[in-house]
Design an enzyme around this catalytic site. Structure first.
Site, PDB file in Angstrom:
ATOM      1  NE  ARG A 182      97.429 -87.079  55.942  1.00 60.13           N
ATOM      2  CZ  ARG A 182      96.886 -86.315  57.181  1.00 60.13           C
ATOM      3  NH1 ARG A 182      97.103 -85.345  56.820  1.00 60.13           N
ATOM      4  NH2 ARG A 182      96.174 -87.049  57.828  1.00 60.13           N
TER       5      ARG A 182
ATOM      6  CD  GLU B 186      89.846 -80.264  65.310  1.00 61.71           C
ATOM      7  OE1 GLU B 186      89.673 -79.237  65.482  1.00 61.71           O
ATOM      8  OE2 GLU B 186      89.122 -80.666  64.181  1.00 61.71           O
TER       9      GLU B 186
HETATM   10  P1  TTP Z   1      91.251 -84.779  60.973  1.00 63.56           P
HETATM   11  O1  TTP Z   1      91.819 -84.144  62.252  1.00 63.56           O
HETATM   12  O2  TTP Z   1      90.760 -83.889  59.872  1.00 63.56           O
HETATM   13  O3  TTP Z   1      92.472 -85.454  60.222  1.00 63.56           O
HETATM   14  P2  TTP Z   1      93.558 -86.333  60.822  1.00 63.56           P
HETATM   15  O4  TTP Z   1      93.661 -86.294  62.304  1.00 63.56           O
HETATM   16  O5  TTP Z   1      93.404 -87.826  60.356  1.00 63.56           O
HETATM   17  O6  TTP Z   1      94.789 -85.688  59.906  1.00 63.56           O
HETATM   18  P3  TTP Z   1      95.536 -84.306  60.235  1.00 63.56           P
HETATM   19  O7  TTP Z   1      96.932 -84.511  60.778  1.00 63.56           O
HETATM   20  O8  TTP Z   1      95.524 -83.570  58.967  1.00 63.56           O
HETATM   21  O9  TTP Z   1      94.820 -83.716  61.341  1.00 63.56           O
HETATM   22  O10 TTP Z   1      90.185 -86.004  61.446  1.00 63.56           O
HETATM   23  C1  TTP Z   1      90.620 -86.873  62.710  1.00 63.56           C
HETATM   24  C2  TTP Z   1      89.923 -88.233  62.360  1.00 63.56           C
HETATM   25  O11 TTP Z   1      88.672 -88.177  62.050  1.00 63.56           O
HETATM   26  C3  TTP Z   1      90.584 -89.012  60.984  1.00 63.56           C
HETATM   27  O12 TTP Z   1      91.694 -89.392  61.656  1.00 63.56           O
HETATM   28  C4  TTP Z   1      89.607 -89.782  60.547  1.00 63.56           C
HETATM   29  C5  TTP Z   1      88.200 -89.020  61.005  1.00 63.56           C
HETATM   30  N1  TTP Z   1      87.630 -88.368  60.102  1.00 63.56           N
HETATM   31  C6  TTP Z   1      86.271 -89.050  59.358  1.00 63.56           C
HETATM   32  O13 TTP Z   1      85.919 -90.091  60.138  1.00 63.56           O
HETATM   33  N2  TTP Z   1      85.506 -88.219  58.520  1.00 63.56           N
HETATM   34  C7  TTP Z   1      86.304 -87.228  58.033  1.00 63.56           C
HETATM   35  O14 TTP Z   1      85.344 -86.732  57.081  1.00 63.56           O
HETATM   36  C8  TTP Z   1      87.239 -86.574  58.514  1.00 63.56           C
HETATM   37  C9  TTP Z   1      88.033 -85.501  57.981  1.00 63.56           C
HETATM   38  C10 TTP Z   1      88.236 -87.357  59.395  1.00 63.56           C
END
Ligand code: TTP
Ligand code: MG
Length: 607
Positions: free
Chosen positions: A65, A121
């Site tokens: 990032r 989450e």
């Molecule tokens: P997020 O929580 O949006 O992203 P993240 O955990 O990778 O990063 P952050 O530190 O910003 O929280 O999404 C969780 C996982 O979901 C991510 O690792 C990959 C997957 N994902 C998808 O498959 N499609 C999507 O459009 C997004 C946003 C994430």
């Protein structure tokens, strides 16, 4: 303001009277898929890492990032920004799901309601823990752990500042335990409601946490870039708001309720207004098993039926593996298509679902299996649903196909058991549309909160929903609420079906439910599920076809009756016409003699 509160109190969403009693934590795992890969191979920690699904980087580690590699970026674009980007294929979600389940299991440790929101989450309602701790702690010595959104000017008289401070300490402990046991760093948001907890969670990323006090809710909400930043506001709602020149959250805060009510239902208008002010009284509901298990595949375009069939066949094979892992017997199948509309230059999704016979599945040595013939049956059903969605006399262009098992039996029963026919609705789980913002192949399990009567099917395809595969959070909160409000009254048919499959001991357990269902009329009417369905209405019709039981006695559930095989329906009708030939369980017919074991025994009037 008064108007808002009054409206709110009488709305289906409950009151929002400035109650600050709850302490909610929202936890989000940092760069989730990337962390799973980094835990597996620690050498990846020190390099910029992208997780690739098809031609998209779905997430990247924080090292990447730094170069500007963002979630959902094209691989080509990401490589331009960071030529050293290490790419790991993330199309097999098995390990991510396993990691997600481990985190969820750790969160159970606090014995509080935990609601899973997609893969990485969770909400935890720590209200009770906070109350407990406050009994044994000197309130003055409590301090915030992590960041505070804004310093308070005065103490809130209700004591919420102290409670949220304690909650912030619980959040630290939760995050520490996740790190100690799984090596995942996380972010947390702490607030008196889910909306604010979620929104402040990413304020200090990665590996940190943020607390907000209730009095800063409205001012914090006003800093959000647009109404679309509010989790439950989807694109349709946003479009309508924009048409009214309501673009920012502060526009919405200032919008007149009367204007909103012209474009939305009264409940929805109030809800929107409250959300804009950071008010949200939705409870954290303990998550149960996934409500649907689905898979999708997206592609540039498919316009030939045989190719569609191949895609479905491949999806079905993968889906059956997931269902075997889950162990429950599916009783409903949904097909989703995304059609390209050349005229409108847009795509839209449509779904159809229908019930499937549990006898397609068998349990062999405790494992759910489907024979070759069973798989063929499923393919026939899938293609039948497909034919309903597509007019094959005209050209079609699809960009996505999806399959999901959307309702399940909790208990496994013998394949020839009559119960298999009668219990179709007993543990129905709700359905969420899955959507992949990134246009990649996805596997999704939709989790939702368990509630005793949450036996509703919701196909929200055309509602104000914009779910993503990993984010049921983006799923139509509002449309879902419409269903949930109705769910609170369980559908009579489901309760009766439940009774039919239970033995007498179990009947005691459902006596409370039975009370609710007792006096309902059997006049055909939409069940909550049906009322919530949009484009699935046809499929519901499929299920209901042949269910017109004019000859049924009043205590018989038409839905159950129509789910029976034709011969059995005939048999029953004959017996009802000529009760003397049957062992009708009516008091007038009760004798001490043992009665023959007929299906009529199951149609017991409620007492
Ligand atoms: P997020 O929580 O949006 O992203 P993240 O955990 O990778 O990063 P952050 O530190 O910003 O929280 O999404 C969780 C996982 O979901 C991510 O690792 C990959 C997957 N994902 C998808 O498959 N499609 C999507 O459009 C997004 C946003 C994430
Ligand atoms: Mg995350």
């Amino acid at each position: 303001m008064e108007d808002r509160i009054m409206e709110s109190s009488s709305s289906a969403f409950g009151d929002m009277d400035g109650d600050h009693t709850k302490s909610i934590i929202h936890i989000d795992i940092d760069c989730f898929y990337a962390q799973v890969e980094m835990v597996r191979d620690p050498e990846l920690r020190s390099v910029p890492l992208g997780i690739q699904q098809k031609n998209i980087v779905v997430t990247s580690n924080y090292e990447a990032r730094k170069y500007g590699v963002q979630k959902c970026m094209l691989v080509t674009e990401a490589l331009k920004l960071c030529p050293n980007l290490k790419l790991v294929n993330g199309e097999d979600l098995h390990d991510y799901r396993a990691a997600s389940n481990k985190v969820f299991a750790i969160l159970q440790h606090w014995k509080c309601p935990v609601e899973k929101l997609g893969m990485d989450e969770n909400y935890i309602d720590v209200t009770n823990i906070v109350q407990e701790r406050l009994r044994s702690v000197n309130m003055d010595s409590v301090s915030i752990s992590g960041n505070l959104c804004e310093e308070p000017s005065i103490e809130c008289p209700c004591g919420c500042h102290t409670r949220l401070k304690v909650a912030s300490q619980v959040a630290s402990e939760v995050r520490k335990k996740i790190f100690d046991e799984l090596s995942f760093t996380t972010c947390a948001g702490i607030a008196h409601n889910k909306l604010l907890a979620k929104l402040v969670c990413p304020l200090h990323k990665p590996n940190d946490q943020t607390t907000i006090f209730p009095e800063h809710a409205a001012s914090f909400m006003a800093t959000l870039p647009s109404v679309r930043s509010i989790p439950s506001i989807g694109s349709k709602t946003t479009e309508t708001l924009i048409s009214q020149k309501i673009l920012s959250v502060s526009d919405l805060q200032q919008a007149s309720l009367d204007v909103l009510k012209k474009h939305f239902s009264s409940d929805m208008a109030v809800r929107l207004k409250n959300l804009s002010l950071g008010e949200d009284n939705t409870p954290v509901k303990q998550t149960g098993k996934p409500q649907s298990i689905g898979l999708e595949d997206s592609f540039r375009t498919v316009s030939v039926k045989s190719e569609v069939e191949e895609k479905f066949s491949a999806l079905l094979q993968r889906l059956l593996v997931l269902v075997r892992e889950d162990g429950r017997i599916p009783v409903s199948l949904r097909v989703t298509l995304r059609k390209k509309d050349a005229k409108r230059l847009s795509s839209h999704r449509e779904s159809r679902q229908c019930q499937i016979s549990p006898s397609i599945f068998t349990i062999t040595n405790g494992t759910l299996t489907v024979t070759e013939a069973g798989q063929q049956k499923l393919m026939t059903i899938i293609m039948r649903l497909f034919n309903k969605l597509i007019n094959l006399s005209k050209p079609f262009h699809l960009t996505l196909v999806g399959l999901a098992f959307t309702k399940f039996q909790e208990r496994m029963t013998g394949r020839s058991s009559i119960v298999n026919y009668l219990m179709n609705d007993i543990s129905v789980q709700s359905v969420l549309n899955l959507q992949n913002d990134c246009d990649t192949s996805t596997t999704s399990m939709d989790y939702s909160a368990v509630s005793p009567s949450s036996s509703t099917t919701t196909d929200l395809s055309d509602a104000e929903v914009e779910p993503s595969p990993k984010k049921p959070k983006k799923v139509n909160w509002i449309a879902k609420r419409r269903c949930l409000a109705k769910e609170e009254v369980a559908s009579p048919s489901k309760l009766k079906v439940g009774e039919l499959r239970l033995n007498s001991k179990e009947l005691e357990k459902v006596s409370e439910l039975r009370l609710n269902s007792r006096d309902r009329s059997l006049t055909p009417r939409a069940s909550p599920a049906k009322e919530c369905l949009s484009d699935a209405s046809d499929s519901m019709k499929d299920v209901a076809e042949g269910g017109n039981c004019e000859e049924c006695p009043s205590y018989v559930d038409q839905d159950v009756f129509s789910a029976l095989p034709e011969e059995m329906q005939q048999e029953l009708k004959t017996m009802w016409k000529n009760p003397s030939s049957s062992s009708m369980p009516r008091s007038s017919q009760r004798t001490n003699k043992p009665k023959p074991n007929t299906i009529l025994k199951y149609f017991v009037p409620h007492k």
